[in-house]
Design a protein around this motif. Structure first.
Motif, PDB file in Angstrom:
ATOM      1  N   ILE A   1       0.844  -1.199   0.000  1.00  0.00           N
ATOM      2  CA  ILE A   1       0.000   0.000   0.000  1.00  0.00           C
ATOM      3  C   ILE A   1       0.880   1.250   0.000  1.00  0.00           C
ATOM      4  O   ILE A   1       0.651   2.207  -0.759  1.00  0.00           O
ATOM      5  N   GLY A   2       1.899   1.254   0.849  1.00  0.00           N
ATOM      6  CA  GLY A   2       2.809   2.391   0.879  1.00  0.00           C
ATOM      7  C   GLY A   2       3.544   2.566  -0.434  1.00  0.00           C
ATOM      8  O   GLY A   2       3.717   3.689  -0.915  1.00  0.00           O
ATOM      9  N   ALA A   3       3.974   1.446  -1.038  1.00  0.00           N
ATOM     10  CA  ALA A   3       4.691   1.518  -2.310  1.00  0.00           C
ATOM     11  C   ALA A   3       3.798   2.049  -3.429  1.00  0.00           C
ATOM     12  O   ALA A   3       4.243   2.815  -4.286  1.00  0.00           O
ATOM     13  N   ALA A   4       2.520   1.660  -3.414  1.00  0.00           N
ATOM     14  CA  ALA A   4       1.591   2.138  -4.432  1.00  0.00           C
ATOM     15  C   ALA A   4       1.398   3.652  -4.329  1.00  0.00           C
ATOM     16  O   ALA A   4       1.414   4.373  -5.340  1.00  0.00           O
ATOM     17  N   ASN A   5       1.234   4.134  -3.094  1.00  0.00           N
ATOM     18  CA  ASN A   5       1.082   5.579  -2.920  1.00  0.00           C
ATOM     19  C   ASN A   5       2.368   6.316  -3.257  1.00  0.00           C
ATOM     20  O   ASN A   5       2.345   7.413  -3.826  1.00  0.00           O
ATOM     21  N   LEU A   6       3.506   5.703  -2.939  1.00  0.00           N
ATOM     22  CA  LEU A   6       4.792   6.293  -3.267  1.00  0.00           C
ATOM     23  C   LEU A   6       4.972   6.402  -4.783  1.00  0.00           C
ATOM     24  O   LEU A   6       5.445   7.425  -5.298  1.00  0.00           O
ATOM     25  N   ALA A   7       4.582   5.359  -5.506  1.00  0.00           N
ATOM     26  CA  ALA A   7       4.688   5.385  -6.966  1.00  0.00           C
ATOM     27  C   ALA A   7       3.779   6.457  -7.560  1.00  0.00           C
ATOM     28  O   ALA A   7       4.169   7.186  -8.484  1.00  0.00           O
ATOM     29  N   LEU A   8       2.564   6.566  -7.041  1.00  0.00           N
ATOM     30  CA  LEU A   8       1.637   7.594  -7.515  1.00  0.00           C
ATOM     31  C   LEU A   8       2.184   8.985  -7.243  1.00  0.00           C
ATOM     32  O   LEU A   8       2.143   9.868  -8.120  1.00  0.00           O
ATOM     33  N   LEU A   9       2.723   9.184  -6.046  1.00  0.00           N
ATOM     34  CA  LEU A   9       3.292  10.477  -5.700  1.00  0.00           C
ATOM     35  C   LEU A   9       4.492  10.800  -6.582  1.00  0.00           C
ATOM     36  O   LEU A   9       4.642  11.937  -7.051  1.00  0.00           O
ATOM     37  N   GLY A  10       5.349   9.814  -6.805  1.00  0.00           N
ATOM     38  CA  GLY A  10       6.514  10.040  -7.653  1.00  0.00           C
ATOM     39  C   GLY A  10       6.126  10.425  -9.065  1.00  0.00           C
ATOM     40  O   GLY A  10       6.709  11.347  -9.659  1.00  0.00           O
ATOM     41  N   TYR A  11       5.120   9.742  -9.621  1.00  0.00           N
ATOM     42  CA  TYR A  11       4.653  10.060 -10.977  1.00  0.00           C
ATOM     43  C   TYR A  11       4.059  11.463 -11.037  1.00  0.00           C
ATOM     44  O   TYR A  11       4.405  12.273 -11.906  1.00  0.00           O
TER      45      TYR A  11
ATOM     46  N   PRO B   1      -0.221  19.713 -16.235  1.00  0.00           N
ATOM     47  CA  PRO B   1      -1.520  20.366 -16.059  1.00  0.00           C
ATOM     48  C   PRO B   1      -1.939  20.444 -14.599  1.00  0.00           C
ATOM     49  O   PRO B   1      -1.473  19.675 -13.755  1.00  0.00           O
ATOM     50  N   LEU B   2      -2.837  21.356 -14.313  1.00  0.00           N
ATOM     51  CA  LEU B   2      -3.299  21.604 -12.946  1.00  0.00           C
ATOM     52  C   LEU B   2      -3.867  20.365 -12.264  1.00  0.00           C
ATOM     53  O   LEU B   2      -3.597  20.127 -11.092  1.00  0.00           O
ATOM     54  N   PRO B   3      -4.675  19.532 -12.940  1.00  0.00           N
ATOM     55  CA  PRO B   3      -5.191  18.333 -12.264  1.00  0.00           C
ATOM     56  C   PRO B   3      -4.107  17.405 -11.744  1.00  0.00           C
ATOM     57  O   PRO B   3      -4.273  16.750 -10.720  1.00  0.00           O
ATOM     58  N   VAL B   4      -2.947  17.348 -12.450  1.00  0.00           N
ATOM     59  CA  VAL B   4      -1.855  16.502 -11.988  1.00  0.00           C
ATOM     60  C   VAL B   4      -1.266  17.057 -10.693  1.00  0.00           C
ATOM     61  O   VAL B   4      -0.890  16.315  -9.783  1.00  0.00           O
ATOM     62  N   ALA B   5      -1.205  18.391 -10.595  1.00  0.00           N
ATOM     63  CA  ALA B   5      -0.740  19.003  -9.355  1.00  0.00           C
ATOM     64  C   ALA B   5      -1.660  18.613  -8.207  1.00  0.00           C
ATOM     65  O   ALA B   5      -1.215  18.372  -7.080  1.00  0.00           O
ATOM     66  N   GLY B   6      -2.966  18.556  -8.483  1.00  0.00           N
ATOM     67  CA  GLY B   6      -3.910  18.120  -7.463  1.00  0.00           C
ATOM     68  C   GLY B   6      -3.691  16.676  -7.085  1.00  0.00           C
ATOM     69  O   GLY B   6      -3.805  16.299  -5.910  1.00  0.00           O
ATOM     70  N   LEU B   7      -3.368  15.837  -8.055  1.00  0.00           N
ATOM     71  CA  LEU B   7      -3.086  14.428  -7.787  1.00  0.00           C
ATOM     72  C   LEU B   7      -1.848  14.286  -6.909  1.00  0.00           C
ATOM     73  O   LEU B   7      -1.814  13.459  -5.989  1.00  0.00           O
ATOM     74  N   ALA B   8      -0.825  15.106  -7.170  1.00  0.00           N
ATOM     75  CA  ALA B   8       0.383  15.072  -6.351  1.00  0.00           C
ATOM     76  C   ALA B   8       0.058  15.472  -4.917  1.00  0.00           C
ATOM     77  O   ALA B   8       0.530  14.854  -3.962  1.00  0.00           O
TER      78      ALA B   8
END
Length: 420
Positions: free
Chosen positions: A274-284, A294-301
């Protein structure tokens, strides 16, 4: 409350169905995680040592070029370190409240705990006012006074309440990060322009003016530090509702046996994934954001960063798994650093302030971007990984751990290993 001496005096009373925790395992895992946390904290704090605090909070204030090295340095800090290691250290502090204070009906240990928190707060005041405004010790001292009231709660109660409050803050952080770009898009470009009309906290020219003031001598540097300390302490008060629940989670995980490696292996694997999945999402998402995505990606980060506690638990779970399945030769290098966590935390300040703005140092303040700072961080990591076991080979505890213990007990405590 960051030294292993507290671990050795703890009771083995637990309300968990897991197997009793062996003292040796308990000390190893807690010290290992403390060492991991104290090293990781420096990676985030380095920017605050090297620049006025406005630079760390707003890209528009930065007077240096965002070269590939600086972009990469920023990305590594934001993805792997920011809000992950302070969170872990806060959890472990909750464990220390119980290890020192015992159950609430133990008056003698409760009195000892209050004395240790008093001296911790005094250390924090000196640290923050005379050296570096980013001190966390004073915050831990007054949060500890609240946490000590809950130290006899069951693991289940600590985890439900502490975890529940933390989950609320996480949902709010994630939801706010995801909604912000939608609101900005819905309101149109004029609204976005008005929102940005106030500009950054300071212009690059104003930042460099502060840099020159700090570099001009200890007096101006101390004045600037005092101003930043007042702001930081005000902000720290708002962190109490977040810090105390994290301490509750840490103590709940300890009482349940999770931090000692007594939970089922699949649970550690699950939390690591679970931590690795969130880490990968944050890294991307951070990678897209730093390249002007784009702005939506900043929101995702922002959303992934808001759930940083999951990454913290993932780190801890992976280290516990490694130790449990025969890799203590790797994780064990962190143990001496954790045993001297109090000394190493304050030594980080002494080194960094000496390098960046104390008059006896090279005055590197305002000269290094995030990329170059990683060289300094790595050098301090190496020094602490080397000197911690060398010191502990001769002494029972770190020098500041010894001073803190002597003050708390009100008597001289032997420090040499050969002393009786």
């Amino acid at each position: 409350m960051t030294t292993s001496d507290a671990d050795t005096t703890a009771t083995d009373r637990h309300d968990s169905v897991l197997a009793p925790v062996a003292p040796g395992d308990r000390i190893f895992n807690l010290d290992m995680l403390r060492g991991w946390a104290i090293l990781g904290i420096l990676a985030v704090n380095a920017m605050f040592f090297a620049w006025p605090f406005a630079v760390a909070f707003s890209e528009e204030t930065r007077p240096y070029a965002m070269s590939m090295a600086n972009v990469t340095g920023d990305w590594v800090t934001a993805v792997f370190f920011q809000d992950k290691f302070r969170t872990l250290f806060t959890m472990l502090f909750g464990v220390s409240i119980f290890l020192v204070g015992g159950e609430r009906d133990n008056a003698a240990r409760g009195q000892l705990l209050r004395r240790r928190l008093f001296w911790l707060g005094l250390f924090g005041l000196i640290h923050g006012l005379a050296f570096w405004y980013g001190d966390i010790l004073l915050h831990y001292a007054y949060c500890g006074l609240l946490m000590m009231l809950m130290r006899s709660w069951s693991a289940r109660r600590l985890l439900w309440i502490g975890g529940g409050v933390t989950a609320v803050w996480t949902v709010l952080a994630v939801g706010g990060a995801l909604l912000a770009p939608m609101v900005m898009n819905a309101m149109g470009p004029e609204f976005a322009a008005k929102a940005a009309a106030g500009g950054p906290m300071a212009s690059p020219a104003e930042v460099m003016a502060i840099v020159e003031q700090v570099r001009s001598g200890y007096g101006p540097a101390l004045l600037q530090n005092l101003q930043a300390w007042v702001l930081a302490q005000g902000f720290s008060l708002f962190l109490i509702p977040a810090s105390v629940p994290l301490m509750m989670i840490g103590l709940g995980l300890f009482k349940s046996g999770y931090l000692s490696g007594r939970a089922p292996a699949w649970l550690y694997v699950l939390m690591t994934l679970i931590g690795a999945a969130n880490l990968a999402l944050l890294g991307y998402a951070e990678g897209i954001k730093v390249t002007g995505g784009p702005l939506p990606v900043a929101g995702l980060a922002g959303a992934a960063a808001g759930a940083a506690t999951l990454i913290t638990l993932g780190y801890a779970s992976l280290l516990i798994l490694m130790s449990r399945f025969g890799l203590k030769v790797l994780t064990g290098v962190l143990v001496p650093v954790g045993q001297m966590a109090f000394t190493n935390y304050l030594t980080q300040t002494l080194i960094m302030t000496s390098l960046f703005y104390m008059p006896w140092g090279p005055l590197w303040y305002g000269t290094m971007g995030p990329g170059a700072l990683w060289g300094v961080v790595g050098a301090v990591w190496l020094a602490q990984l080397v000197w911690s076991p060398l010191w502990l080979a001769r002494f029972r505890m770190g020098p500041l751990e010894w001073l803190w213990r002597c003050l708390s007990y009100g008597r001289w405590i032997p420090i040499l290993r050969s002393a009786t």
